[in-house]
Structure formats: C-alpha cells, structure tokens
Design a protein around this motif. Sequence first.
Motif, PDB file in Angstrom:
ATOM      1  N   ARG A 138     -38.449 -42.186  23.163  1.00  0.00           N
ATOM      2  CA  ARG A 138     -37.438 -41.489  22.382  1.00  0.00           C
ATOM      3  C   ARG A 138     -36.218 -41.093  23.202  1.00  0.00           C
ATOM      4  O   ARG A 138     -35.111 -41.084  22.704  1.00  0.00           O
ATOM      5  N   ASP A 139     -36.404 -40.709  24.443  1.00  0.00           N
ATOM      6  CA  ASP A 139     -35.325 -40.156  25.257  1.00  0.00           C
ATOM      7  C   ASP A 139     -35.113 -40.960  26.529  1.00  0.00           C
ATOM      8  O   ASP A 139     -36.042 -41.517  27.076  1.00  0.00           O
ATOM      9  N   SER A 140     -33.908 -40.943  26.998  1.00  0.00           N
ATOM     10  CA  SER A 140     -33.624 -41.542  28.291  1.00  0.00           C
ATOM     11  C   SER A 140     -33.579 -40.430  29.335  1.00  0.00           C
ATOM     12  O   SER A 140     -33.236 -39.292  29.016  1.00  0.00           O
ATOM     13  N   PRO A 141     -33.909 -40.736  30.580  1.00  0.00           N
ATOM     14  CA  PRO A 141     -33.833 -39.716  31.632  1.00  0.00           C
ATOM     15  C   PRO A 141     -32.442 -39.100  31.733  1.00  0.00           C
ATOM     16  O   PRO A 141     -32.314 -37.889  31.905  1.00  0.00           O
ATOM     17  N   SER A 142     -31.394 -39.898  31.586  1.00  0.00           N
ATOM     18  CA  SER A 142     -30.044 -39.347  31.704  1.00  0.00           C
ATOM     19  C   SER A 142     -29.759 -38.356  30.574  1.00  0.00           C
ATOM     20  O   SER A 142     -29.132 -37.314  30.798  1.00  0.00           O
ATOM     21  N   LEU A 143     -30.231 -38.634  29.373  1.00  0.00           N
ATOM     22  CA  LEU A 143     -30.057 -37.704  28.256  1.00  0.00           C
ATOM     23  C   LEU A 143     -30.808 -36.403  28.527  1.00  0.00           C
ATOM     24  O   LEU A 143     -30.297 -35.311  28.273  1.00  0.00           O
ATOM     25  N   ARG A 144     -32.022 -36.504  29.063  1.00  0.00           N
ATOM     26  CA  ARG A 144     -32.814 -35.303  29.362  1.00  0.00           C
ATOM     27  C   ARG A 144     -32.144 -34.477  30.462  1.00  0.00           C
ATOM     28  O   ARG A 144     -32.204 -33.251  30.438  1.00  0.00           O
ATOM     29  N   VAL A 145     -31.491 -35.125  31.419  1.00  0.00           N
ATOM     30  CA  VAL A 145     -30.758 -34.392  32.460  1.00  0.00           C
ATOM     31  C   VAL A 145     -29.634 -33.581  31.822  1.00  0.00           C
ATOM     32  O   VAL A 145     -29.455 -32.400  32.122  1.00  0.00           O
ATOM     33  N   VAL A 146     -28.893 -34.202  30.929  1.00  0.00           N
ATOM     34  CA  VAL A 146     -27.804 -33.498  30.248  1.00  0.00           C
ATOM     35  C   VAL A 146     -28.346 -32.311  29.461  1.00  0.00           C
ATOM     36  O   VAL A 146     -27.798 -31.212  29.510  1.00  0.00           O
ATOM     37  N   GLU A 147     -29.450 -32.510  28.753  1.00  0.00           N
ATOM     38  CA  GLU A 147     -30.048 -31.424  27.983  1.00  0.00           C
ATOM     39  C   GLU A 147     -30.521 -30.293  28.897  1.00  0.00           C
ATOM     40  O   GLU A 147     -30.343 -29.116  28.595  1.00  0.00           O
TER      41      GLU A 147
ATOM     42  N   ALA B  92     -29.817 -24.936  31.289  1.00  0.00           N
ATOM     43  CA  ALA B  92     -29.740 -24.112  32.508  1.00  0.00           C
ATOM     44  C   ALA B  92     -28.430 -23.351  32.609  1.00  0.00           C
ATOM     45  O   ALA B  92     -28.389 -22.250  33.162  1.00  0.00           O
ATOM     46  N   THR B  93     -27.364 -23.934  32.097  1.00  0.00           N
ATOM     47  CA  THR B  93     -26.041 -23.315  32.228  1.00  0.00           C
ATOM     48  C   THR B  93     -25.575 -22.646  30.938  1.00  0.00           C
ATOM     49  O   THR B  93     -24.472 -22.109  30.883  1.00  0.00           O
ATOM     50  N   ASP B  94     -26.422 -22.696  29.912  1.00  0.00           N
ATOM     51  CA  ASP B  94     -26.081 -22.124  28.610  1.00  0.00           C
ATOM     52  C   ASP B  94     -24.733 -22.665  28.129  1.00  0.00           C
ATOM     53  O   ASP B  94     -23.834 -21.917  27.747  1.00  0.00           O
ATOM     54  N   THR B  95     -24.610 -23.984  28.201  1.00  0.00           N
ATOM     55  CA  THR B  95     -23.376 -24.676  27.849  1.00  0.00           C
ATOM     56  C   THR B  95     -23.686 -25.764  26.829  1.00  0.00           C
ATOM     57  O   THR B  95     -24.720 -26.422  26.919  1.00  0.00           O
ATOM     58  N   ASP B  96     -22.799 -25.961  25.885  1.00  0.00           N
ATOM     59  CA  ASP B  96     -22.947 -27.056  24.940  1.00  0.00           C
ATOM     60  C   ASP B  96     -22.901 -28.368  25.723  1.00  0.00           C
ATOM     61  O   ASP B  96     -22.015 -28.544  26.570  1.00  0.00           O
TER      62      ASP B  96
ATOM     63  N   VAL C 187     -34.841 -35.435  39.157  1.00  0.00           N
ATOM     64  CA  VAL C 187     -35.523 -36.195  38.121  1.00  0.00           C
ATOM     65  C   VAL C 187     -36.691 -36.893  38.803  1.00  0.00           C
ATOM     66  O   VAL C 187     -36.521 -37.531  39.838  1.00  0.00           O
ATOM     67  N   ARG C 188     -37.887 -36.748  38.226  1.00  0.00           N
ATOM     68  CA  ARG C 188     -39.094 -37.336  38.830  1.00  0.00           C
ATOM     69  C   ARG C 188     -39.678 -38.415  37.933  1.00  0.00           C
ATOM     70  O   ARG C 188     -39.517 -38.370  36.719  1.00  0.00           O
ATOM     71  N   SER C 189     -40.374 -39.343  38.543  1.00  0.00           N
ATOM     72  CA  SER C 189     -40.970 -40.437  37.784  1.00  0.00           C
ATOM     73  C   SER C 189     -42.085 -39.962  36.859  1.00  0.00           C
ATOM     74  O   SER C 189     -42.455 -40.677  35.930  1.00  0.00           O
ATOM     75  N   ASP C 190     -42.604 -38.746  37.050  1.00  0.00           N
ATOM     76  CA  ASP C 190     -43.606 -38.213  36.127  1.00  0.00           C
ATOM     77  C   ASP C 190     -42.959 -37.600  34.886  1.00  0.00           C
ATOM     78  O   ASP C 190     -43.633 -37.066  34.019  1.00  0.00           O
ATOM     79  N   GLY C 191     -41.623 -37.685  34.802  1.00  0.00           N
ATOM     80  CA  GLY C 191     -40.911 -37.183  33.638  1.00  0.00           C
ATOM     81  C   GLY C 191     -40.304 -35.820  33.826  1.00  0.00           C
ATOM     82  O   GLY C 191     -39.588 -35.345  32.963  1.00  0.00           O
ATOM     83  N   GLY C 192     -40.568 -35.171  34.935  1.00  0.00           N
ATOM     84  CA  GLY C 192     -40.018 -33.843  35.167  1.00  0.00           C
ATOM     85  C   GLY C 192     -38.531 -33.874  35.463  1.00  0.00           C
ATOM     86  O   GLY C 192     -38.050 -34.756  36.155  1.00  0.00           O
ATOM     87  N   VAL C 193     -37.808 -32.905  34.902  1.00  0.00           N
ATOM     88  CA  VAL C 193     -36.396 -32.715  35.190  1.00  0.00           C
ATOM     89  C   VAL C 193     -36.234 -31.249  35.569  1.00  0.00           C
ATOM     90  O   VAL C 193     -36.585 -30.365  34.791  1.00  0.00           O
ATOM     91  N   SER C 194     -35.744 -30.994  36.775  1.00  0.00           N
ATOM     92  CA  SER C 194     -35.558 -29.610  37.189  1.00  0.00           C
ATOM     93  C   SER C 194     -34.120 -29.375  37.597  1.00  0.00           C
ATOM     94  O   SER C 194     -33.436 -30.268  38.088  1.00  0.00           O
ATOM     95  N   ILE C 195     -33.686 -28.160  37.355  1.00  0.00           N
ATOM     96  CA  ILE C 195     -32.364 -27.706  37.752  1.00  0.00           C
ATOM     97  C   ILE C 195     -32.576 -26.513  38.689  1.00  0.00           C
ATOM     98  O   ILE C 195     -33.237 -25.540  38.296  1.00  0.00           O
TER      99      ILE C 195
END
Length: 85
Positions: free
Chosen positions: A10-19, A24-28, A69-77
């Motif tokens: 359903r999602d791409s890693p780049s889209l999840r990074v943006v989300e 994290a920044t409370d920004t649209d 971004v990790r290969s296990d699907g994790g995205v951290s800021i």
Amino acid sequence: MASITLDYHRDSPSLRVVEALADATDTDPLELEPLYNVVDPEALDRLFRTDSPVSASVRFEYEGHTVEVRSDGGVSIDGTLHGAD
C-alpha cells in the motif's frame, strides 16, 4: 510512542518518511520541503522493495532532523518511531 511498520503493498518508504516527518514536526505534509531535495525518493523505494533480500538502513538529515528508514519497515525521526499504529 507510536511505531510504524510499512505495508509495502500500500505504501512506499518515501511516502512513509514524509508522513513520519509531518507527524514529528506537526506540519502538513504538503508544507514540508520536498523530500527529493534531501534524498532520492525513487532510490529509497527501490532499496526497500518487498522482494529485496537487503537488510539495511538509510540515515539522512532533513531540516535538522535525523531520519532513519530500515528494511524491517521502521521509520524513525530523531530516534523515535513514528506512525499510526
């Protein structure tokens, strides 16, 4: 602390990074600096595609924040996992 796991169908890693950055920044998400100014989103998506046997992580700076971004699907800021679940 919420964690996020990618749904590769359903999602791409780049889209999840943006989300995650928007969360994290409370920004649209539409108000964020384009991700492509910092990292190649297509390369990020290719690296973490479902059929890739790669176990890896990518870390980069985005407007003063450390993104991983990790290969296990994790995205951290800044070391904190972000997302809806």
